[in-house]
Design an enzyme around this catalytic site. Structure first.
Site, PDB file in Angstrom:
ATOM      1  N   GLY A 271      -6.615   5.379   7.976  1.00 42.06           N
ATOM      2  CA  GLY A 271      -6.922   4.597   6.826  1.00 42.06           C
ATOM      3  C   GLY A 271      -8.022   4.944   6.151  1.00 42.06           C
TER       4      GLY A 271
ATOM      5  CE  LYS B 199      -3.718  13.427  12.410  1.00 42.57           C
ATOM      6  NZ  LYS B 199      -3.427  13.344  11.089  1.00 42.57           N
TER       7      LYS B 199
ATOM      8  CD  GLU C  20       5.428   4.007   2.320  1.00 45.14           C
ATOM      9  OE1 GLU C  20       5.399   4.839   3.290  1.00 45.14           O
ATOM     10  OE2 GLU C  20       4.640   4.129   1.616  1.00 45.14           O
TER      11      GLU C  20
ATOM     12  CE1 TYR D  83      -1.626  -3.683  10.550  1.00 47.05           C
ATOM     13  CE2 TYR D  83      -3.647  -2.533  10.010  1.00 47.05           C
ATOM     14  CZ  TYR D  83      -3.018  -3.480  10.653  1.00 47.05           C
ATOM     15  OH  TYR D  83      -3.845  -4.019  11.699  1.00 47.05           O
TER      16      TYR D  83
ATOM     17  CG  HIS E 119       2.688   2.428   7.509  1.00 46.74           C
ATOM     18  ND1 HIS E 119       2.410   3.149   6.766  1.00 46.74           N
ATOM     19  CD2 HIS E 119       4.054   2.845   7.652  1.00 46.74           C
ATOM     20  CE1 HIS E 119       3.152   3.630   6.103  1.00 46.74           C
ATOM     21  NE2 HIS E 119       4.562   3.363   6.580  1.00 46.74           N
TER      22      HIS E 119
ATOM     23  CB  ALA F  19      -4.939   9.485  12.872  1.00 41.84           C
TER      24      ALA F  19
ATOM     25  CD  GLN G 215      -0.003  11.884   2.107  1.00 37.33           C
ATOM     26  OE1 GLN G 215       0.198  11.587   3.107  1.00 37.33           O
ATOM     27  NE2 GLN G 215      -0.382  11.617   0.899  1.00 37.33           N
TER      28      GLN G 215
END
Length: 225
Positions: free
Chosen positions: A110, A167, A20, A52, A79, A127, A178
């Site tokens: 975000g 989603k 990343e 981002y 992102h 999202a 995560q």
């Protein structure tokens, strides 16, 4: 070289590692960041993720890094966040990324600033709404965030699963979890996903220290971490 979609990479049954990249906050540092992309690309990760900035504050630098990744013949996972962004701006960013050959988007809400009011949140509140919009803008592979221990705002693990279903219904192709330190947390999470009829590819977002851990429930760190 034509960039691959991450969902196709994940289907080959191999173990995949990615890295990343964080865009610079100042333009003077951009050249150094572009050179770092070249160095990392030489180690041949499966793909490279480009973050981002909050509220799109680093969008130009993020796009430049994503382009550099693609120029190295490697898929970029760009992102994209929707907090404080309207449809026109997001469509512009997606068009630019598409022009750079980027096919993979990690769609995120975000973090919401503590002093921001509801009317300032932007065109999309969640999202899942952004994911649906991204799918409408082009032939993108769309990833999303997943929370094995539950998102702090979801209220319960059951509600968190429901939010994940939104989603999936919006067309998400894969999910990135995560960080967690107990594999039973992942196994339990996968069971809850399958029980809810959710069957998508899962990846894990690693961390090096507490500062970069992201959203992780308090007290879940090993004592030596």
């Amino acid at each position: 070289m034509t960039s691959e979609k991450i969902i196709d990479i994940l289907k080959n049954g191999k173990i995949h590692l990615s890295c990343e990249l964080f865009p610079p906050k100042q333009g003077a540092e951009l050249q150094n960041s572009l050179e770092i992309v070249n160095k990392i690309a030489a180690s041949k990760p499966s793909y490279m993720s480009v973050t981002y900035g909050a509220g799109g504050s680093t969008v130009g630098y993020s796009a430049a890094l994503a382009k550099k990744v693609e120029d190295n013949g490697m898929p970029a996972l760009a992102h994209l966040t929707c907090v404080k962004a309207d449809e026109a701006k997001l469509a512009e960013v997606l068009g630019q990324l598409q022009g750079f050959g980027v096919k993979n988007i990690l769609a995120l809400r975000g973090d919401i600033p503590a002093d921001m009011h509801g009317e300032e949140i932007g065109s999309f509140a969640h999202a899942s709404e952004l994911m649906r919009f991204v799918k409408q803008q082009g032939d993108f592979c769309v990833g999303g965030a997943a929370y094995p221990e539950g998102h702090p705002e979801s209220g319960s693990l059951e509600q968190d699963i429901e939010n994940t279903k939104y989603k999936v219904d919006a067309g998400v192709d894969f999910l990135v979890t995560q960080m967690f330190f107990d594999n039973t947390i992942l196994y339990n999470y996968m069971f809850r996903l399958l029980r809810a009829g959710i069957n998508v590819r899962l990846g894990q977002n690693p961390t090096l220290n507490r500062k970069t851990s992201g959203i992780l429930p308090s007290g879940k760190f090993p004592l030596v971490f």
